[in-house]
Design an enzyme around this catalytic site. Structure first.
Site, PDB file in Angstrom:
ATOM      1  N   VAL A 113     -17.251   8.092  -0.807  1.00  0.00           N
ATOM      2  CA  VAL A 113     -17.963   8.195   0.476  1.00  0.00           C
ATOM      3  C   VAL A 113     -19.455   8.423   0.240  1.00  0.00           C
ATOM      4  O   VAL A 113     -20.301   7.875   0.950  1.00  0.00           O
ATOM      5  CB  VAL A 113     -17.372   9.325   1.354  1.00  0.00           C
ATOM      6  CG1 VAL A 113     -18.173   9.505   2.640  1.00  0.00           C
ATOM      7  CG2 VAL A 113     -15.909   9.041   1.683  1.00  0.00           C
ATOM      8  N   CYS A 114     -19.794   9.189  -0.788  1.00  0.00           N
ATOM      9  CA  CYS A 114     -21.187   9.559  -1.065  1.00  0.00           C
ATOM     10  C   CYS A 114     -22.133   8.353  -1.160  1.00  0.00           C
ATOM     11  O   CYS A 114     -23.183   8.355  -0.521  1.00  0.00           O
ATOM     12  CB  CYS A 114     -21.278  10.415  -2.315  1.00  0.00           C
ATOM     13  SG  CYS A 114     -20.338  11.961  -2.209  1.00  0.00           S
TER      14      CYS A 114
END
Length: 188
Positions: free
Chosen positions: A47-48
């Site tokens: 997700v980062c």
């Protein structure tokens, strides 16, 4: 931090990777301007990079608003460079990527997941006086949206420049604000 809003940015010194170079960043670099501290769990994850890439895609808009972006994880500045060099998404980033391997900054903002040694997904908007004006913390699997952050920053900047006015829900730049008064009680 037990109370985030209006609390003061705590002193820090760290190393960051930005535009092919390592440099020092401290709380003194932040004072006097609007800034976003964007905490994320770790480099080389899932997700980062989508979040950091979204910030990178909107970085020019943030700069036009006079807002500095600082991404922060408990990785080192060396790891940030390696990620920047190996990922097309992260390679777009021009804002400082702060390494916080000791967790000092992450703990200062109250977003350290102690048992894992990583940060929660925390977003903090700091005003020019060094006070926190916006806080957003999400669960690890929930990515954030730069366009919503920009909307909130525009609202924070508007009310800072227009004392006595407030921005209602879904307010966008150029729309009407409210001036709280006795006459408005019960009429909204």
């Amino acid at each position: 931090m037990s109370r985030y809003i209006e609390s003061q940015l705590k002193p820090f010194n760290a190393k960051a990777y930005q535009n092919g170079e390592f440099h020092d960043v401290s709380d003194a670099d932040v004072k006097g301007k609007w800034a976003v501290f964007f905490f994320y769990p770790a480099d080389f994850t899932f997700v980062c990079p989508t979040e950091l890439g979204d910030l990178a895609d909107n970085y020019e808009v943030f700069k036009k608003l006079g807002v500095a972006i600082y991404s922060v994880s408990t990785d080192t500045h060396f790891t940030h460079k390696a990620w920047h060099d190996s990922s097309d998404t992260i390679g777009k980033i021009q804002y400082p990527m702060i390494g916080d391997p000791t967790g000092t900054i992450t703990r200062n903002f109250g977003v350290m997941i102690e048992e894992e040694g990583i940060a929660d997904r925390g977003t903090f908007v700091i005003d020019p006086e060094g006070r926190i004006q916006i806080v957003e913390i999400t669960a690890g699997g929930i990515g954030r949206d730069a366009s919503e952050l920009l909307r909130k920053i525009k609202a924070a900047q508007y009310i800072a420049a227009h004392p006595g006015e407030v921005c209602p829900a879904k307010w966008k730049e150029g729309e009407e604000t409210l001036a709280p008064s006795l006459d408005l009680v019960g009429k909204i």
